[in-house]
Design a protein around this motif. Structure first.
Motif, PDB file in Angstrom:
ATOM      1  N   PHE A 168      23.145 -19.085  15.670  1.00  0.00           N
ATOM      2  CA  PHE A 168      22.544 -19.844  14.138  1.00  0.00           C
ATOM      3  C   PHE A 168      21.873 -21.127  14.151  1.00  0.00           C
ATOM      4  N   GLU A 169      22.753 -22.198  14.537  1.00  0.00           N
ATOM      5  CA  GLU A 169      22.336 -23.759  14.620  1.00  0.00           C
ATOM      6  C   GLU A 169      21.551 -23.962  15.723  1.00  0.00           C
ATOM      7  N   PRO A 170      21.534 -23.260  16.855  1.00  0.00           N
ATOM      8  CA  PRO A 170      20.673 -23.408  17.160  1.00  0.00           C
ATOM      9  C   PRO A 170      18.522 -22.494  16.753  1.00  0.00           C
ATOM     10  N   VAL A 171      19.114 -21.879  15.990  1.00  0.00           N
ATOM     11  CA  VAL A 171      18.126 -20.876  15.794  1.00  0.00           C
ATOM     12  C   VAL A 171      18.030 -21.585  14.689  1.00  0.00           C
ATOM     13  N   ARG A 172      18.355 -23.018  13.654  1.00  0.00           N
ATOM     14  CA  ARG A 172      17.660 -23.397  13.007  1.00  0.00           C
ATOM     15  C   ARG A 172      16.806 -24.483  13.143  1.00  0.00           C
ATOM     16  N   ASP A 173      17.358 -25.136  14.555  1.00  0.00           N
ATOM     17  CA  ASP A 173      16.681 -26.388  15.099  1.00  0.00           C
ATOM     18  C   ASP A 173      15.733 -25.906  15.420  1.00  0.00           C
ATOM     19  N   LEU A 174      15.934 -24.372  16.308  1.00  0.00           N
ATOM     20  CA  LEU A 174      14.807 -24.082  16.756  1.00  0.00           C
ATOM     21  C   LEU A 174      13.672 -23.577  15.916  1.00  0.00           C
ATOM     22  N   ALA A 175      13.537 -23.579  14.821  1.00  0.00           N
ATOM     23  CA  ALA A 175      12.612 -23.237  13.093  1.00  0.00           C
ATOM     24  C   ALA A 175      12.523 -24.555  12.868  1.00  0.00           C
ATOM     25  N   ARG A 176      13.273 -25.622  12.743  1.00  0.00           N
ATOM     26  CA  ARG A 176      12.777 -26.576  12.644  1.00  0.00           C
ATOM     27  C   ARG A 176      11.410 -27.080  13.410  1.00  0.00           C
ATOM     28  N   ILE A 177      11.751 -26.776  14.662  1.00  0.00           N
ATOM     29  CA  ILE A 177      10.954 -27.692  16.268  1.00  0.00           C
ATOM     30  C   ILE A 177       9.988 -26.391  15.906  1.00  0.00           C
ATOM     31  N   PHE A 178      10.004 -25.369  15.414  1.00  0.00           N
ATOM     32  CA  PHE A 178       8.392 -24.754  15.769  1.00  0.00           C
ATOM     33  C   PHE A 178       7.664 -25.322  14.634  1.00  0.00           C
ATOM     34  N   SER A 179       8.743 -25.677  13.361  1.00  0.00           N
ATOM     35  CA  SER A 179       7.744 -26.696  12.620  1.00  0.00           C
ATOM     36  C   SER A 179       6.983 -27.250  12.659  1.00  0.00           C
ATOM     37  N   GLU A 180       7.825 -28.278  13.405  1.00  0.00           N
ATOM     38  CA  GLU A 180       7.188 -29.240  13.853  1.00  0.00           C
ATOM     39  C   GLU A 180       6.152 -29.476  15.307  1.00  0.00           C
ATOM     40  N   PHE A 181       6.315 -28.298  15.431  1.00  0.00           N
ATOM     41  CA  PHE A 181       5.491 -27.677  16.757  1.00  0.00           C
ATOM     42  C   PHE A 181       4.189 -27.786  15.733  1.00  0.00           C
ATOM     43  N   GLN A 182       4.491 -26.773  14.222  1.00  0.00           N
ATOM     44  CA  GLN A 182       3.285 -26.547  13.845  1.00  0.00           C
ATOM     45  C   GLN A 182       2.093 -27.711  13.623  1.00  0.00           C
ATOM     46  N   SER A 183       2.794 -28.786  12.870  1.00  0.00           N
ATOM     47  CA  SER A 183       2.108 -29.637  13.039  1.00  0.00           C
ATOM     48  C   SER A 183       2.234 -31.018  13.467  1.00  0.00           C
ATOM     49  N   ALA A 184       2.234 -30.782  14.884  1.00  0.00           N
ATOM     50  CA  ALA A 184       1.802 -31.496  15.931  1.00  0.00           C
ATOM     51  C   ALA A 184       1.076 -30.712  16.265  1.00  0.00           C
ATOM     52  N   GLN A 185       0.411 -29.251  16.416  1.00  0.00           N
ATOM     53  CA  GLN A 185      -0.879 -29.122  16.720  1.00  0.00           C
ATOM     54  C   GLN A 185      -1.508 -29.314  16.241  1.00  0.00           C
ATOM     55  N   ALA A 186      -1.052 -30.012  15.118  1.00  0.00           N
ATOM     56  CA  ALA A 186      -3.051 -30.283  13.647  1.00  0.00           C
ATOM     57  C   ALA A 186      -2.886 -31.266  14.237  1.00  0.00           C
ATOM     58  N   SER A 187      -2.098 -32.185  14.948  1.00  0.00           N
ATOM     59  CA  SER A 187      -2.446 -33.578  15.781  1.00  0.00           C
ATOM     60  C   SER A 187      -3.420 -33.572  16.544  1.00  0.00           C
ATOM     61  N   ALA A 188      -2.884 -32.493  17.444  1.00  0.00           N
ATOM     62  CA  ALA A 188      -2.844 -31.902  18.960  1.00  0.00           C
ATOM     63  C   ALA A 188      -4.478 -32.089  19.054  1.00  0.00           C
ATOM     64  N   GLU A 189      -4.794 -30.656  18.395  1.00  0.00           N
ATOM     65  CA  GLU A 189      -6.514 -30.735  17.996  1.00  0.00           C
ATOM     66  C   GLU A 189      -7.094 -31.790  17.861  1.00  0.00           C
ATOM     67  N   ARG A 190      -6.686 -32.557  16.913  1.00  0.00           N
ATOM     68  CA  ARG A 190      -7.794 -33.494  16.216  1.00  0.00           C
ATOM     69  C   ARG A 190      -7.706 -34.477  17.669  1.00  0.00           C
ATOM     70  N   ILE A 191      -6.593 -35.280  18.143  1.00  0.00           N
ATOM     71  CA  ILE A 191      -6.399 -36.226  19.544  1.00  0.00           C
ATOM     72  C   ILE A 191      -7.065 -35.167  20.675  1.00  0.00           C
ATOM     73  N   MET A 192      -7.181 -34.222  20.879  1.00  0.00           N
ATOM     74  CA  MET A 192      -8.200 -33.448  22.410  1.00  0.00           C
ATOM     75  C   MET A 192      -9.456 -33.527  22.535  1.00  0.00           C
ATOM     76  N   SER A 193      -9.726 -33.217  20.565  1.00  0.00           N
ATOM     77  CA  SER A 193     -11.745 -33.569  19.816  1.00  0.00           C
ATOM     78  C   SER A 193     -11.802 -34.327  20.522  1.00  0.00           C
ATOM     79  N   LEU A 194     -11.424 -35.699  19.802  1.00  0.00           N
ATOM     80  CA  LEU A 194     -11.404 -36.641  20.311  1.00  0.00           C
ATOM     81  C   LEU A 194     -11.705 -37.808  22.003  1.00  0.00           C
ATOM     82  N   ILE A 195     -10.133 -36.863  22.995  1.00  0.00           N
ATOM     83  CA  ILE A 195     -10.166 -36.469  24.292  1.00  0.00           C
ATOM     84  C   ILE A 195     -11.360 -36.262  24.895  1.00  0.00           C
ATOM     85  N   ASP A 196     -12.415 -35.028  23.928  1.00  0.00           N
ATOM     86  CA  ASP A 196     -12.949 -33.808  24.711  1.00  0.00           C
ATOM     87  C   ASP A 196     -14.621 -34.441  23.832  1.00  0.00           C
TER      88      ASP A 196
END
Length: 611
Positions: free
Chosen positions: A300-328
């Motif tokens: 459950f230690e990597p599960v907790r880490d994966l939960a944190r990573i998943f949360s970071e991926f959520q935040s990063a997707q918000a950033s990714a959507e915006r940078i890709m909209s600029l590139i596109d």
């Protein structure tokens, strides 16, 4: 504060978006392969350590024997050494991926910004673009590189632990892992909430960056209007909104992670409860019970880490959507494939095919309106001969700047044609046209660096002699030589160490160095004193000789020598002629010139009286 409206994003996790992002990892596939192998090794060794503990308990502790202890210690030491080496390798490879991905995304984003049309910069705040290219890109790089590290390690650990547990005791393993399905349901629910919250945080962050930029750029205006308190209140509203949204996102993460920990603790408790009974019944060894307790904690230690990573991926997707909209974002003004094939673009120009510009310009039934529907020109016609100087006069919003922006192809007509030397300028490349343009603005912009660097910006292959000749042509040489280090004097950010007049003369030298056939002067003398105006006016006479030029002027005294003066009203030419002709006609220009002349005379008389 800016009223720029950012695109809304409402999708869930977008796998296509992440596939696009991972194309930036492809150039670093060797690092990626090495990193994956290293992380699999790290996870595998982490799985082995509890097995070593189980062996030690069952063979050394419970039996009270030291037989084989030295071999055990040597193996354990080698595993520790291998793990330390793996950690160093993972840091090197993950760091290389992160740095490379961030650089490549920023380079592509910057390349696209160079190609976007003038209209994009008209409506998009600088702060928004800066946020995309800095914090958003960095977040993506961090998430891809270090998120990958934790994901590979976590999955390796979880699979390895599950396999070992099921191999040793299927029933105990299934009881210990019985909370995993509930964990999956909780994760799906919270990922949607976290993603939505982080999107809002990134959106507000862009607005704050834009507010920072406007506050810094408009510092003088703020001071003169005593707007500090109002600006602070407006900024507080933005930051309060950011605070509330960030707290909301943090709350979702703060609730989600403890739930994961709680479920993991339940799994560990089940292992202790059932495993403890099994030890008492002697169906498993004490070492096996310790192994299962260790594994449930580790699982459950990597599960907790994966939960944190998943949360970071959520935040990063918000950033990714915006940078890709600029590139596109695509330029609104583009050259046809046939034109690009023949004449090239700004990055790969085919100058050998560029025809020489003579400077004949024709507006033929040109109509233009901005995207908001505001119509500026309708069936506008104008014929300019090569070498003529054309002055544009009229009230603010009459269409003067629109005419020159269309000429420069910063915008294109909605209908009608603009011909250069008898050919529709759409049949030539933008690079061809804009390489033959000299554009001097009311507020000149200089780049950080020396005077020489700024003049050479007009033609990078220019020699020092070319630079000095250009400066002499526009009457800038004398004041440059009086500077601390002459042409090697630093101008400061935006030319802050020079006066407006000095910056204007340098911008003239920069423009003339490129030897353009068409010149545009947009209120080029309106922000300087009378003495500097005379110097610039003399420079203009020399610079414009033999070139087609368009002059937008507020001070009518500066355009008396123009070949033609066009009075523009509501996008139409209402008067056309030289200074003498228009004065004889006693129309709009006559009234405007007479009133301005009287005002200047009055100021001059009052100035002498006060001396």
């Amino acid at each position: 504060m800016t009223t720029f409206q950012e695109q809304e994003y409402s999708k869930k996790i977008d796998l296509n978006l992440w596939r696009r992002l991972f194309k930036y990892v492809i150039p670093y596939k060797k690092n990626l392969i090495r990193l994956t192998m290293v992380m699999v090794a790290v996870g595998g060794i982490d799985v082995i350590f509890p097995l070593m503990t189980r062996y030690a308990i069952d063979n050394f502790v419970l039996k009270g024997s030291f037989q084989g202890l030295w071999i055990f210690a040597a193996v354990y030491g080698l595993l520790v050494l291998a793990q330390a080496t793996n950690v160093k390798l993972l840091a090197l490879n993950a760091g290389s991926i992160e740095t490379g991905v961030v650089y490549d995304i920023r380079r592509e984003g910057f390349d696209n910004l160079q190609q976007l049309s003038f209209s994009y910069y008209d409506r998009t705040p600088v702060g928004w673009m800066m946020a995309r290219m800095t914090s958003d890109v960095q977040r993506i790089g961090d998430t891809i590189a270090w998120g990958l590290v934790d994901m590979v390690w976590g999955f390796t650990m979880m699979v390895g632990i599950a396999v070992v547990m099921l191999t040793i005791n299927v029933k105990l393993a299934l009881i210990s892992l019985s909370v995993v399905p509930l964990l999956a349901i909780v994760s799906v629910y919270f990922q949607q909430k976290i993603l939505k919250a982080h999107r809002k945080v990134r959106k507000i962050n862009s607005r704050i960056t834009g507010a920072f930029n406007e506050g810094i750029m408009g510092a003088k205006t703020t001071k003169t209007l005593v707007r500090e308190k109002e600006n602070l209140m407006e900024f507080k509203e933005l930051t309060l909104d950011m605070f509330n949204s960030s707290v909301k996102a943090a709350i979702y993460s703060a609730v989600y992670l403890p739930l994961v920990v709680t479920l993991g603790s339940i799994g560990t408790g089940l292992a202790m409860w059932y495993g403890g009974k099994a030890v008492m019944l002697e169906s498993i060894s004490y070492g096996t019970l310790v192994l299962f307790i260790s594994y449930t904690i580790q699982f459950f230690e990597p599960v907790r880490d994966l939960a944190r990573i998943f949360s970071e991926f959520q935040s990063a997707q918000a950033s990714a959507e915006r940078i890709m909209s600029l590139i596109d974002t695509k330029p609104e003004i583009t050259d046809t494939p046939e034109v690009l094939e023949k004449y090239g673009d700004v990055f790969q120009p085919k100058k050998e095919n560029w025809p020489e510009i003579k400077g004949n310009i024709t507006f033929k039934n040109v109509s233009f309106s901005y995207k908001d529907g505001e119509k500026v020109l309708e069936n506008f016609n104008l014929d300019v001969k090569a070498g003529q100087s054309i002055a544009l006069v009229g009230e603010t919003g009459s269409g003067k700047s629109t005419i020159v922006n269309l000429l420069c192809r910063f915008y294109e007509p909605v209908s009608g044609e603009i011909l250069i030397d008898g050919v529709n300028y759409k049949e030539r490349s933008q690079a061809w046209l804009q390489s033959n343009l000299g554009y001097v603005l009311q507020t000149p912009h200089l780049f950080s660096g020396t005077v020489k660097d700024n003049i050479r910006y007009g033609r990078l292959d220019a020699s020092n002699e070319d630079i000095i000749n250009a400066a002499k042509m526009v009457n800038a040489h004398d004041f440059i030589m009086k500077l601390e280090n002459g042409y090697d004097t630093e101008v400061g950010e935006g030319g802050s160490r020079l006066s407006t007049g000095e910056k204007q003369l340098i911008s003239f030298a920069r423009a003339i160095l490129a030897d353009p056939r068409i010149f545009v002067l947009d209120e080029a003398t309106s922000s300087v004193d009378t003495e500097t105006e005379k110097i610039i006016q003399d420079a203009i006479q020399k610079v414009l000789k033999g070139r087609t030029s368009f002059i937008i002027a507020h001070r009518l005294s500066t355009i008396r020598s123009a070949d033609r003066i066009l009075v523009i009203s509501d996008g139409k030419i209402i008067e056309d002629g030289n200074h003498a002709k228009l004065m004889r006609e006693k129309g709009y220009y006559y009234k405007l010139y007479t009133n301005q002349f009287m005002e200047e005379q009055e100021k001059e008389i009052l100035g002498k009286t006060n001396i």
